[in-house]
Design a protein around this motif. Structure first.
Motif, short mmCIF file in Angstrom:
data_model
loop_
_atom_site.label_atom_id
_atom_site.label_comp_id
_atom_site.label_asym_id
_atom_site.label_seq_id
_atom_site.Cartn_x
_atom_site.Cartn_y
_atom_site.Cartn_z
N GLY A 83 -7.90 -35.09 80.42
CA GLY A 83 -7.80 -34.87 81.85
C GLY A 83 -6.34 -34.81 82.24
N TYR A 84 -6.00 -34.05 83.28
CA TYR A 84 -4.59 -33.85 83.61
C TYR A 84 -4.43 -33.36 85.04
CZ TYR A 84 -6.12 -29.08 82.72
OH TYR A 84 -6.83 -27.90 82.76
N GLU A 85 -3.21 -33.53 85.58
CA GLU A 85 -2.83 -32.94 86.85
C GLU A 85 -1.69 -31.97 86.60
OE1 GLU A 85 -3.75 -37.29 88.47
OE2 GLU A 85 -2.49 -36.57 86.85
N ILE A 86 -1.67 -30.85 87.30
CA ILE A 86 -0.58 -29.88 87.16
C ILE A 86 0.12 -29.73 88.50
CG2 ILE A 86 0.01 -27.47 86.74
CD1 ILE A 86 -2.09 -27.39 84.62
N TYR A 87 1.39 -30.08 88.52
CA TYR A 87 2.20 -29.95 89.74
C TYR A 87 3.15 -28.77 89.57
CZ TYR A 87 5.29 -31.08 93.61
OH TYR A 87 6.02 -31.03 94.77
N ASP A 88 3.10 -27.85 90.50
CA ASP A 88 3.98 -26.68 90.50
C ASP A 88 5.28 -27.08 91.19
OD1 ASP A 88 5.26 -24.19 91.18
OD2 ASP A 88 3.36 -23.20 90.74
N VAL A 89 6.34 -27.25 90.41
CA VAL A 89 7.60 -27.76 90.93
C VAL A 89 8.22 -26.79 91.93
CG1 VAL A 89 9.93 -28.53 90.31
CG2 VAL A 89 7.99 -29.03 88.79
N LYS A 90 8.11 -25.50 91.67
CA LYS A 90 8.75 -24.51 92.53
C LYS A 90 7.99 -24.32 93.84
CE LYS A 90 10.87 -22.07 88.64
NZ LYS A 90 11.05 -20.77 87.93
N GLU A 91 6.68 -24.34 93.77
CA GLU A 91 5.87 -24.10 94.97
C GLU A 91 5.46 -25.38 95.67
OE1 GLU A 91 5.49 -21.12 96.13
OE2 GLU A 91 6.42 -20.15 94.39
N ASN A 94 -8.70 -34.08 98.83
CA ASN A 94 -9.51 -35.21 99.27
C ASN A 94 -10.58 -35.52 98.24
OD1 ASN A 94 -11.66 -33.35 99.71
ND2 ASN A 94 -10.76 -32.82 101.69
N ILE A 95 -11.50 -36.38 98.62
CA ILE A 95 -12.50 -36.83 97.66
C ILE A 95 -13.39 -35.69 97.15
CG2 ILE A 95 -14.29 -37.40 99.38
CD1 ILE A 95 -14.83 -39.94 97.70
N SER A 96 -13.54 -34.63 97.94
CA SER A 96 -14.37 -33.50 97.50
C SER A 96 -13.58 -32.49 96.68
CB SER A 96 -14.98 -32.79 98.72
OG SER A 96 -13.96 -32.21 99.53
N LYS A 97 -12.25 -32.60 96.70
CA LYS A 97 -11.41 -31.69 95.92
C LYS A 97 -10.45 -32.54 95.10
CE LYS A 97 -11.59 -28.13 99.53
NZ LYS A 97 -12.57 -27.31 98.86
N LYS A 98 -10.93 -33.04 93.98
CA LYS A 98 -10.15 -33.98 93.18
C LYS A 98 -8.86 -33.36 92.67
CE LYS A 98 -12.63 -33.07 88.85
NZ LYS A 98 -13.48 -33.66 87.81
#
Length: 227
Positions: A112-120, A146-150
């Protein structure tokens, strides 16, 4: 201690109980101690990590390991990966820490992972379209999730969307960035997803009913402040 130092100095010849303790220590660093920097554009924060460990000539066997001698894909021996190698396979991406001297195959699967777009300045979140029922990455500002869009994604095979397309010029553009602990550590521990018991230490003899009981999966419970 950096992730690279931990992987290079990982203890071998342990009991299964001792291994589980060491994996938890590693999990704290994978989940809280840094992120994967993709060419300065994306920061990939690991949310869930699963450990895989197979001794070629020892007592601890983990037949589901892809990168090992006489595995399900290669009939024969395969070379050992050095620590911190990204290994792409049918189940996603591993970060390896194998040991040729002790003939051990060991890796951490990004489950599992999160992806953060540094430029945007937004997160790429995996969502299912209500009409087409097809999944795709959607840009979301951190305060819009939110809770519905993890915020995190579990489609680990689709990391290829962000980890492909780099030139073979010898300069790595995918690196691990060590950072101080990102928050107070709060980790859950459980069995690995889709891993069953085996007999005869062979992938061909999967039980199919009883899950492997090794608690080698670790998940960060909360979101982070992404940057």
């Amino acid at each position: 201690m950096s992730l690279s130092e931990q992987l290079n100095n990982f203890k071998r010849n342990l009991t299964e109980k001792e291994l589980t303790v060491e994996f938890k220590k590693l999990a704290e660093t994978f989940l809280y101690g840094g992120y994967i920097n993709v060419n300065g554009h994306y920061h990939i924060y690991i949310r869930t990590v699963e450990f895989y460990y197979h001794e070629e000539n020892g007592n601890i066997k983990d037949p589901i390991v892809y990168h090992r001698n006489n595995n399900r894909d290669v009939d024969g021996k395969v070379p050992y990966f050095p620590p911190m190698m990204l290994h792409a396979h049918n189940s996603g991406y591993d970060i390896t820490f194998e040991d040729e001297a002790n003939q051990v195959r060991s890796s951490a699967l990004i489950r599992g992972y999160e992806i953060y777009d540094v430029k945007e300045k937004h997160l790429w979140c995996w969502e299912i379209d209500s009409e087409t029922k097809r999944g795709h990455f959607v840009a979301r500002k951190p305060d819009e999730v939110n809770i519905s869009k993890k915020v995190f994604n579990t489609q680990c095979t689709y990391l290829k969307v962000f980890l492909n397309g780099f030139m073979m010029n010898g300069n790595s553009v995918v690196t691990w960035e060590d950072v101080p602990s990102l928050k107070n550590i709060d980790i859950s521990q459980k069995t690995r997803q889709g891993v069953f018991k085996y007999t005869n230490n062979d992938i061909r003899y999967k039980d199919g009913k009883n899950k492997c009981e090794r608690l080698w999966a670790f998940m960060r419970k909360e979101d982070l402040k992404y940057k």
